[in-house]
Design a protein around this motif. Sequence first.
Motif, PDB file in Angstrom:
ATOM      1  N   THR A 164       0.577  -0.558  -0.347  1.00  0.00           N
ATOM      2  CA  THR A 164      -0.075  -0.154  -0.061  1.00  0.00           C
ATOM      3  C   THR A 164       0.910   1.127  -0.091  1.00  0.00           C
ATOM      4  OG1 THR A 164      -1.620  -1.144   1.638  1.00  0.00           O
ATOM      5  CG2 THR A 164      -1.984   1.144   0.835  1.00  0.00           C
ATOM      6  N   VAL A 165       0.566   2.339  -0.892  1.00  0.00           N
ATOM      7  CA  VAL A 165       1.521   2.923  -0.993  1.00  0.00           C
ATOM      8  C   VAL A 165       0.494   4.221  -0.443  1.00  0.00           C
ATOM      9  CG1 VAL A 165       2.843   5.037  -2.408  1.00  0.00           C
ATOM     10  CG2 VAL A 165       2.661   2.606  -2.600  1.00  0.00           C
ATOM     11  N   ALA A 166       0.492   5.216   0.608  1.00  0.00           N
ATOM     12  CA  ALA A 166       0.018   6.376   0.643  1.00  0.00           C
ATOM     13  C   ALA A 166       0.802   7.464   0.692  1.00  0.00           C
ATOM     14  CB  ALA A 166      -0.863   6.470   2.075  1.00  0.00           C
ATOM     15  N   LEU A 167       0.077   9.262   0.169  1.00  0.00           N
ATOM     16  CA  LEU A 167       0.611   9.941  -0.374  1.00  0.00           C
ATOM     17  C   LEU A 167      -0.200  10.739   0.943  1.00  0.00           C
ATOM     18  CD1 LEU A 167       2.894  12.464  -0.745  1.00  0.00           C
ATOM     19  CD2 LEU A 167       1.368  12.247  -2.537  1.00  0.00           C
ATOM     20  N   ASP A 168       0.014  11.588   1.968  1.00  0.00           N
ATOM     21  CA  ASP A 168      -0.507  12.464   2.517  1.00  0.00           C
ATOM     22  C   ASP A 168      -0.154  14.235   2.601  1.00  0.00           C
ATOM     23  OD1 ASP A 168      -3.152  11.435   3.489  1.00  0.00           O
ATOM     24  OD2 ASP A 168      -1.379  10.284   3.930  1.00  0.00           O
ATOM     25  N   ARG A 169      -1.527  15.042   1.996  1.00  0.00           N
ATOM     26  CA  ARG A 169      -0.757  16.549   2.398  1.00  0.00           C
ATOM     27  C   ARG A 169      -1.063  16.138   4.013  1.00  0.00           C
ATOM     28  NH1 ARG A 169      -1.321  22.356  -1.526  1.00  0.00           N
ATOM     29  NH2 ARG A 169      -0.668  23.805   0.778  1.00  0.00           N
ATOM     30  N   GLY A 194      -5.579  12.938   1.673  1.00  0.00           N
ATOM     31  CA  GLY A 194      -4.703  12.072   1.419  1.00  0.00           C
ATOM     32  C   GLY A 194      -5.194  11.276   0.202  1.00  0.00           C
ATOM     33  N   ALA A 195      -4.670  10.559  -0.263  1.00  0.00           N
ATOM     34  CA  ALA A 195      -4.750   8.991  -1.062  1.00  0.00           C
ATOM     35  C   ALA A 195      -3.847   8.057  -1.026  1.00  0.00           C
ATOM     36  CB  ALA A 195      -4.970   9.512  -2.359  1.00  0.00           C
ATOM     37  N   PHE A 196      -4.824   6.810  -1.491  1.00  0.00           N
ATOM     38  CA  PHE A 196      -3.677   5.733  -1.323  1.00  0.00           C
ATOM     39  C   PHE A 196      -4.006   4.706  -2.027  1.00  0.00           C
ATOM     40  CE2 PHE A 196      -7.363   3.000   1.346  1.00  0.00           C
ATOM     41  CZ  PHE A 196      -7.723   3.677   1.404  1.00  0.00           C
ATOM     42  N   GLY A 225      -8.788   4.603  -2.332  1.00  0.00           N
ATOM     43  CA  GLY A 225      -9.007   5.796  -1.230  1.00  0.00           C
ATOM     44  C   GLY A 225      -8.764   6.745  -1.768  1.00  0.00           C
ATOM     45  N   ILE A 226      -9.383   7.773  -0.336  1.00  0.00           N
ATOM     46  CA  ILE A 226      -9.590   9.042  -0.195  1.00  0.00           C
ATOM     47  C   ILE A 226      -9.333   9.300   1.631  1.00  0.00           C
ATOM     48  CG2 ILE A 226      -8.910  10.257  -2.708  1.00  0.00           C
ATOM     49  CD1 ILE A 226     -11.452  11.153  -2.352  1.00  0.00           C
TER      50      ILE A 226
END
Lengths: 704, 229
Positions: free
Chosen positions: A608-613, A622-624, A643-644
Amino acid sequence: MIRKFCITAAAAAAAIAPARIGADPLITEFTNNYGTPGQLLDMPTAEMAPDGQLATTFNYFDGFSKSTLTFQILPRLTGSFRYSGTDNLTPAFSTFYDRSFDLRFRLLDETAYSPAVAVGLQDFIGTGLLGAEYLVATKSLGRRLRLTGGIGWGRLGSYNGLGSTGSRPAFNPNSLGGDFTADMWFRGDYALFGGASFNVTDKLVFSAEYSSDAYDQEVSVGIFERKSPWNFGVSYEVLDDVFLSAYSLHGSEIGARLNLSLNPGNAPAPGGTELAPLPVRVRPDGSAADLGWTLESGQETQVAQSVAQGLDGQGIDLEGLRVVGRAAHVTIRNETYDIGSQALGRTLRVLSRTLPDPVETLNVTLVRKGMPASTLVFSRTDLEQLEHAPAQNALAAARFRDSLSFAALPDRMPGTYPRFTWSAGPYVRTSLFDPADPVRADAGIRVSGQYDFGAGWFANGQLAQKVTGDLSGANKTNNSVLPRVRTDVPFYAQTDEPTLERLTLAKYGRPGPNLYSRVTVGYLEWMYAGASAELLWKPVDSRLALGVEANYVEPRDFDQQFGLRSRATLGGTIPRFNGHGSVYYDLGYGFHTQLDVGRYLAGDWGATVALDREFANGWEIGAFLTKTDVSAQQFGEGSFDKGIRISMPLSWLTGKPTQKSAGTTLRPLIRDGGARLGVEGRLYETVRDAHRPEIAKSWDKFWR
Amino acid sequence: MTVRATAYAAAAFVLGLVLTGCSNERSDDNVLTVARAVLPTAPDGPAQAPTPEQVAQYVDLALASESGPMALMQFEQTGNTAVLHQIGANRPYRTWTTWGQSEGRTVSSRGGMVTATRGLGRDLMSSDVDAVLELVSARRPGRVWHQLRFLDGENQIYAIKADCAIARGAATHVQAGAIDRPAVVMTATCAAGRHVFENTYAVDAAGRVLRAEQWLGPHHGQALFQQLR
């Protein structure tokens, strides 16, 4: 009669000056029919929203609806998630519901002589019903007029095509959707579109456009009539951040649109409205110089009492105090302030007012879940000298250390533990995007309690009683070919009895320098019972953390009481073990990323990769996405999990310090692949806020 | 953007997601407290400043009941007025709070000029007034910087750095509380981007600012800080 000088929320509200259309005029708070920033209708523009803007747009015309959430991820990058419904599009559904994602990137900013240029992907993960790609240029002429011209593919290349770049697969309503539609991007026919918008005032906009969308699919099934390529609209900002629009489409339809926006960077009450801290007490000259001074044994209790009282007045709990020579060490529990620097700043000021003058070094250890999570070392002289200086000077004087680097931490004061806390209140649980009924919800009462034994031991429970709702009516047909680790969710919503949402015993600890541990056993979440163990490595100054987690699970009975059910499901047997290795990294510039690699609930392996501001005030958007060794075919509709998520600190809204936040995770679909166990109190989020990188982000609140 | 719409949108987002009804936890945020913070309150009505007689009466009462330095603060926009007493001293800085009420609101000053506020909302976090103070207390004209720092919506400090022209004005007499002294009015005409403001200071022969009428930022606007003793 003298009036006290107090500032009411209303007064605080009145003066937020709108930081509107500034240096770059190609910023807009208006959104179009697709919910993306822009002052046209169906056609995109190269306009962007103000950085960080979060806009929700509801758009409707006869039989067609679109609800879109758009986030201005970066000043030049916009991301959108959309849920659209089309009546009678296919024979299979009375309304064809579809989820879609968009991205738009501005390649060039506007100059005096050249337009802003943006490239965009519309519905680029999904069925592709709304799929289009475009290259668009927008130029402002004066302050009020903006002209847009572009070239589009897909939907935007479907009318009056100029030519073709390869072939594009036709829309297939029966596809699984949810996968990247890269085989379509910039393929097929292309056509030109354009439009103009005119700001009569800052609040009123007229727009006209020439649309290159032929509405092929809709026209072919007879639900749309396209009499002309021209669309016209008018938009008005009825209240601040509330925009209402009306428009005509293709000479045959009349529609309306509502846009509600907010910007996490614009807090309703910047800096907060909490009461003032007490000032630093400056020691008289010479009083600090008693080098041979020691605290007499009887005095320590007295000092501890006044420190505890002082901290209590600031909403902070003292767990222990030790004075050795001219150094004092306190361990504190902060359950009031969401901004760590503020908790530390207030603690230090209380210490300056309560500790004997010869004490010079102040060590403050933040305790999280019974674990000493970090220690701030501050010189009392610096504290006195920097009180009226900019906050960053105090950051330069602050030193953070791993609490375990101290030979001994203060003993816990008698009476600190055990501690019981509870709360009760309403809850709402929603189920979104069910094609039969896109919004379902249950509402009820929830009671939770926590018993803190001390030394990192916690018992935790949560009970819920549904009062009303329609989640039990959710569609129970299930075609999942994987162990049904999540898709059995409708069965969990059938009961009208009280449910035990959680009942766990947890032990948190510090097995070594930079290391944190957790073991949780019991009813871990509403669907699973078992045991979960976690270990985290996170130096106190580091933006990088590494973690491992291993879980043993048994599925719980659908009634969510004490029973368990068989692991065998129609899609296969739910494996007992799952777990992950995780890398957490604070990228800087307000971005944070997390990578989890391991085995998911259904036994599938992947990442799983997640990136959040992350805004410094606590907002996170963020989104993953998760890809596992399950094929898109096995996964079913949606192809892979994604999802976000949005989390808003309650303090942002109320202007008062609180650690509560409101959050939601939007998944287009809940399937069995790439599903993770939900355990309360994972280590990273528990520990991170006590460490330097996080505290430094909002250090400017140190003196507030 | 105003709070109203932002708050509506956010409130809709929050409802049912986090709010508890009641608890024994430290923070007591619940449905009601959040609603109170978010929903628009009835407008304060036209702010009514107390009459000078009322102020004088109150000042006399305060001075009679307590020894030590006292000051008067009055906000021009709201008319809110308070008598302050000193609760902290840190080298040239003094920290004051409302006399007769424990409100948790404080003001800090240096040489009679306001340098910070706390607990008012949109607080002035700190200021650089050294240069202004040097000229004003010497009653000399000149051109200097006056810097004011505030927190933004992301809890980051931003500074308003104003370019101020200091001029010496007319002689005056300051009479307030226990103060009854001749002084000279010094004006600072300041500009920082779109913010333009004028501060005036009444300075006695010893260089002490007896009365300051200062701009405390875009939200609070102009305020009077008057030494009483």
